[in-house]
Design a protein around this motif. Sequence first.
Motif, short mmCIF file in Angstrom:
data_model
loop_
_atom_site.label_atom_id
_atom_site.label_comp_id
_atom_site.label_asym_id
_atom_site.label_seq_id
_atom_site.Cartn_x
_atom_site.Cartn_y
_atom_site.Cartn_z
N LEU A 228 1.05 -1.08 -0.21
CA LEU A 228 -0.03 -0.02 0.01
C LEU A 228 0.74 1.22 -0.15
CD1 LEU A 228 -3.26 0.73 1.99
CD2 LEU A 228 -1.42 2.30 2.25
N LEU A 229 0.65 2.31 -0.84
CA LEU A 229 1.39 3.40 -1.02
C LEU A 229 1.00 4.49 -0.11
CD1 LEU A 229 2.26 3.37 -4.77
CD2 LEU A 229 3.10 2.09 -3.30
N PHE A 230 1.59 4.88 0.83
CA PHE A 230 1.48 6.20 1.68
C PHE A 230 2.04 7.21 1.31
CE2 PHE A 230 1.08 8.69 5.39
CZ PHE A 230 -0.15 8.37 6.03
N TYR A 231 1.41 8.17 0.56
CA TYR A 231 2.09 9.41 -0.01
C TYR A 231 1.96 10.84 0.91
CZ TYR A 231 3.51 12.95 -3.30
OH TYR A 231 4.23 13.78 -3.61
N VAL A 232 2.95 11.18 1.30
CA VAL A 232 3.06 12.44 1.83
C VAL A 232 3.17 13.65 1.15
CG1 VAL A 232 3.86 13.75 3.93
CG2 VAL A 232 3.76 11.32 4.11
N GLY A 233 2.23 14.55 0.88
CA GLY A 233 2.47 15.52 0.23
C GLY A 233 0.94 16.24 -0.60
N SER A 234 1.42 17.06 -1.31
CA SER A 234 0.03 17.86 -1.96
C SER A 234 -0.29 16.82 -3.43
CB SER A 234 0.27 19.09 -2.39
OG SER A 234 0.62 19.78 -1.19
N ASP A 235 -1.57 17.26 -3.70
CA ASP A 235 -2.04 16.67 -5.13
C ASP A 235 -1.33 17.51 -6.17
OD1 ASP A 235 -3.42 15.41 -6.86
OD2 ASP A 235 -5.27 16.12 -6.37
N ASP A 236 -0.15 17.32 -6.55
CA ASP A 236 0.49 17.84 -7.68
C ASP A 236 1.01 17.15 -8.57
OD1 ASP A 236 2.49 16.77 -6.28
OD2 ASP A 236 3.50 18.69 -5.52
N SER A 237 1.93 17.67 -9.48
CA SER A 237 2.27 16.72 -10.79
C SER A 237 3.17 15.39 -10.22
CB SER A 237 3.07 17.84 -11.74
OG SER A 237 4.23 18.17 -11.05
N ALA A 238 3.68 15.66 -9.23
CA ALA A 238 4.57 14.48 -8.53
C ALA A 238 3.84 13.44 -8.40
CB ALA A 238 5.59 14.88 -7.64
N PHE A 239 2.62 13.74 -7.55
CA PHE A 239 1.68 12.64 -7.34
C PHE A 239 1.11 12.05 -8.11
CE2 PHE A 239 -2.48 11.65 -5.51
CZ PHE A 239 -2.11 10.46 -4.75
N ALA A 240 0.77 13.09 -9.28
CA ALA A 240 0.09 12.44 -10.71
C ALA A 240 0.88 11.49 -11.22
CB ALA A 240 -0.53 13.69 -11.35
N ASN A 241 2.27 11.53 -11.02
CA ASN A 241 3.32 10.75 -11.69
C ASN A 241 3.08 9.57 -11.30
OD1 ASN A 241 5.18 9.93 -13.59
ND2 ASN A 241 6.87 10.86 -12.25
N ILE A 242 3.22 9.47 -10.03
CA ILE A 242 3.10 8.28 -9.22
C ILE A 242 1.87 7.58 -9.34
CG2 ILE A 242 2.97 7.22 -6.78
CD1 ILE A 242 5.07 9.66 -5.93
N LEU A 243 0.66 8.20 -9.31
CA LEU A 243 -0.70 7.75 -9.40
C LEU A 243 -0.81 6.97 -10.61
CD1 LEU A 243 -3.17 7.85 -7.35
CD2 LEU A 243 -3.96 9.54 -9.02
#
Length: 497
Positions: A228-243
């Motif tokens: 399970l991926l637990f991401y700490v941060g904002s909903d930005d381009s870096a998170f979209a890349n991981i998503l």
Amino acid sequence: MELESIYETDRVAGFISGRGFRRVALQFPDELLKDSTRIVAALHEKLRSFNQLHTGSNGDAKDVRLYVMADTTYGNCCVDEVGASHVNADCVIHYGHTCFSPTSTLPAFFVLGKASLNVPLCAQKLCEYTIKAGKPILVLYGLEYAHAITEIKASVGTQSCFKLEICYADTISPVITPSETFSSMNGQPELIDGQCANGCTPEENNAPYRIGGLTWSLPVGHRMEDYLLFYVGSDDSAFANILMTYNTCEIVRYDATEDLLVNDFSQQKRILKRRYFLIEKAKDASIIGILVGTLGVAGYLHMIHQMKDLIIQAGKKAYTFVMGRPNPAKLANFPECDVFIYVSCAQTALLDSKEFLAPVITPFEAMIAFGRGSEWTGAYVTEFRDLITSSPMEVKDRSEARFSFIQGGYVEDFEQQDVEEDVEDGVSALVNITEKALRVRDKDSQTLMNGTAKSGAEYFAARSFHGLDIHTENNFPEPFLIGKSGRASGYKNETTE
């Protein structure tokens, strides 16, 4: 002291002084420009101290020239090597959010910044969700929160969930040197976005994963789907890349600004459906534009040539455009292009083209649309350097008609024309192109439809202005009146006194 801590002036000055750089470009995003003058003054002071320490003199750092860069040509996350070349810079100091894309010619030092984070609350949320999930956890984060990961580890270790398996990603070195990150032999780094240079998965080579400046390793035999991926941060381009890259994994995001967990990513499925729709539209395209979204990321030129070869082998026409950041107004100047391929870094590749005249796709989507036997399995690749190959691409067989989901029937693409025959008789070739472009076919009486214009010249030869359509077969009156009749000096519906 807070300014020096956030912007790491000691480390930056040590990097500049240790490598003997004399012309240094400081790249700032718009939101950090307000601090640029103070950072320059602090760097000059630090460089003067380093010079005094090493030479024993009074210390003078005037021979080190610092240039502030803003308003980058492309995305702020990439190193602006073009802007740095205007001042003949020896290196680039990049401040703020970054995609950690390797550079082509200049070394770079990344200053990630330090965003505020409620460490005890974040650790508590992590433990609560870990116990609820009942599966191993992989903690990923925005680079601006990298400074707090050590504290999060310590805080989680004191709570009751420490017995469960929790893995933490590490940040890669903030120093990037072109010769160290890019291989001139095949144009590929060793590992980017979960793929090895030899095409295998990391668990098969026991190699680390790497995406957006983060790197981690999994135990032998384990897969990303097991975590399970637990991401700490904002909903930005870096998170979209991981998503998008790990769309098969269960993901939960801790919003540090709101101090809450977000686990509803239904929009992700809608994005994937739209990307698949754009792939189907690209299959019907005849004229493709290649948008150059970077001039600094290593391997971009190789990918452009690879896209050109793929398009030409598919019997289509390719045009290359260098225009900085694309927008609907810019791309509307090229209406002959049915689709655009955007070659850029992983965090700016997914361009929302709903308002554009023609869709914009990624190199990965183009390879699925034009490649032979390519099918989308659900896996998604945003990093174009993972797609660079040294062997020529195989394209789909155009000898048989294919079924178009967009047009709802079988489509026969134009055959590849021999360039030498066109050169022998240019007049007859132009006549043939014009006749083919102006040919009108009744689609209702045909089960097989021909492709559209194959080049920009053919498109403009067929383009004409039709004006308003008058439906003569409709005997019912129109619900509203368009325009006026008569002369401008006195329309028929106007009465004169």
